[in-house]
Design a protein around this motif. Structure first.
Motif, mmCIF file in Angstrom:
data_model
loop_
_atom_site.group_PDB
_atom_site.id
_atom_site.type_symbol
_atom_site.label_atom_id
_atom_site.label_comp_id
_atom_site.label_asym_id
_atom_site.label_seq_id
_atom_site.Cartn_x
_atom_site.Cartn_y
_atom_site.Cartn_z
ATOM 1 N N ASP A 1 0.851 -1.185 0.000
ATOM 2 C CA ASP A 1 0.000 0.000 0.000
ATOM 3 C C ASP A 1 0.891 1.241 0.000
ATOM 4 O OD1 ASP A 1 0.736 0.631 2.635
ATOM 5 O OD2 ASP A 1 -0.945 -0.488 3.493
ATOM 6 N N PRO A 2 0.339 2.429 -0.210
ATOM 7 C CA PRO A 2 1.192 3.632 -0.309
ATOM 8 C C PRO A 2 1.782 4.093 1.017
ATOM 9 C CG PRO A 2 -0.960 3.970 -1.355
ATOM 10 C CD PRO A 2 -1.051 2.726 -0.548
ATOM 11 N N TRP A 3 1.446 3.391 2.139
ATOM 12 C CA TRP A 3 1.848 3.913 3.455
ATOM 13 C C TRP A 3 2.791 2.961 4.183
ATOM 14 C CZ3 TRP A 3 -3.419 2.694 2.378
ATOM 15 C CH2 TRP A 3 -4.052 3.705 1.616
#
Lengths: 177, 191
Positions: free
Chosen positions: B147-149
């Motif tokens: 995920d982007p995080w």
């Protein structure tokens, strides 16, 4: 008979309020008892709760009028009662007010817990004032138990009133009949 | 600079390599990227749709060996939400879920049959109202990856059907309303 209450007896307004609410509350209790067991396909599955909510809110309105009327009227005396009877009588009479408020307000909260309004006979809507998750469950418990206690008090009250109506009529007057 | 790029490269290689090993995931409740929805015909005229707001669960999943996947979910039955408080009160009562006696419903997978193309049948024990019965979920892999995080996620959708009477819910809702369909969406964050 006077419009207002006197030291000797209740006046016309109090009598109309008393008997109409006695009738309405008895019918509401029976209706409530019956309607929660209705089959989903019963023709009354929707109309019975609608009637219960509508009449209930009108009784709540009547209760407000009744409390206001009680406060601006003299209280008929209960001198013919023995001290024990008088204490019991006053406790029952005073007990009705908070119980009826709890009963009707909790009923209102069951139906308005998610912000929905209550439609009274299609005449007008009573809006929700509080919407809170789970309010309907807490209100449901209060509604059920306050209804039982109110009906139990009503039985005690009726038995005592009948006793003084037919058994020991002290001065031949009737405050509420 | 080179060392840093090399470092990132290593992380990427490790991340790519990991899906071939079974990993444990926690269903993303905090971010609410999962939902347990149900629907049941109303009189046979329309669908009544609702969901359970509170639940939790974990699963393990290996892309290379989906048949080894496992999932366990626990549902707070009192959290039923059909967008009508009065009806929800009734659904929580003895006629339906009886949540004071049975506050939890659970699903524990027993076997997974994968078709190798992202679809699977998950057979498991579903416990509702104290009754445990096998229920089959038709599941499909929706997606998964970094995920982007900084986390790693894997998501699925599933459908199942169950008969109310099988779980002791005998309140008569009409001939069209004997079965309830479950529409499940699960996204897990790798632990």
């Amino acid at each position: 008979m006077m419009i207002k209450d006197s030291r000797d007896q209740y006046g016309a307004v109090s009598r109309v309020l008393h008997w109409s609410m006695a009738l309405a509350l008895s019918l509401l209790f029976a209706l409530g008892w019956w309607m929660v067991g209705l089959d989903y396909y019963s023709p009354y599955y929707k109309s019975a709760p609608d009637l219960h909510r509508s009449v209930g809110l009108l009784v709540l309105l009547a209760l407000g009028v009744r409390i206001a009327w009680r406060l601006i009227n003299v209280k008929p005396n209960d001198d013919d009662l023995s001290p024990v009877e008088r204490t019991a009588s006053r406790a029952v009479h005073l007990g009705f007010y908070p119980l009826l408020i709890a009963l009707m307000v909790s009923g209102y909260f069951i139906s308005t817990a998610d912000g929905r309004a209550i439609d009274v006979f299609g005449w007008f809507n009573v809006p929700a004032v509080v919407a809170a998750p789970g309010l309907e469950d807490a209100a449901g418990l209060v509604h059920e138990w306050s209804a039982y206690v109110v009906m139990a008090l009503a039985v005690v009250h009726s038995a005592a009133a009948l006793k003084h109506r037919y058994w020991n009529v002290t001065n031949g007057r009737h405050r509420m009949w | 600079m080179m060392a840093r790029m090399f470092g990132f490269g290593m992380v990427a290689v490790v991340a790519l390599a990991q899906p071939t090993v079974a990993a444990d995931y926690e269903i993303d409740i905090k971010g609410a990227h999962a939902s347990i929805n149900f629907r049941i015909p109303h009189l046979g005229f329309s669908w009544l749709v609702g969901r359970f707001d509170t639940f939790s669960g974990t699963f393990s999943y290996d892309e290379a060996n989906p048949a080894a996947a496992k999932i366990a979910v626990e549902i707070d039955t009192a959290s039923i939400n059909s967008n009508h408080a009065e009806r929800d009160k009734h659904l929580r009562g003895a006629d339906f879920l009886d949540v004071t006696t049975f506050p939890k419903a659970t699903f524990v997978s027993r076997s997974v049959t994968a078709d190798g193309a992202g679809k699977a049948k998950i057979v498991g024990d579903f416990t509702l109202r104290g009754v445990t019965k096998p229920v089959t979920i038709d599941a499909v892999v929706v997606g998964g990856g970094a995920d982007p995080w900084g986390g790693y996620r894997q998501g699925f959708a599933g459908k199942a059907k169950l008969a109310l009477a099988d779980f002791g819910i005998l309140k008569e809702l009409g001939p069209a309303s004997k079965e309830v369909e479950l529409d499940l969406h699960v996204e897990g964050v790798r632990k």
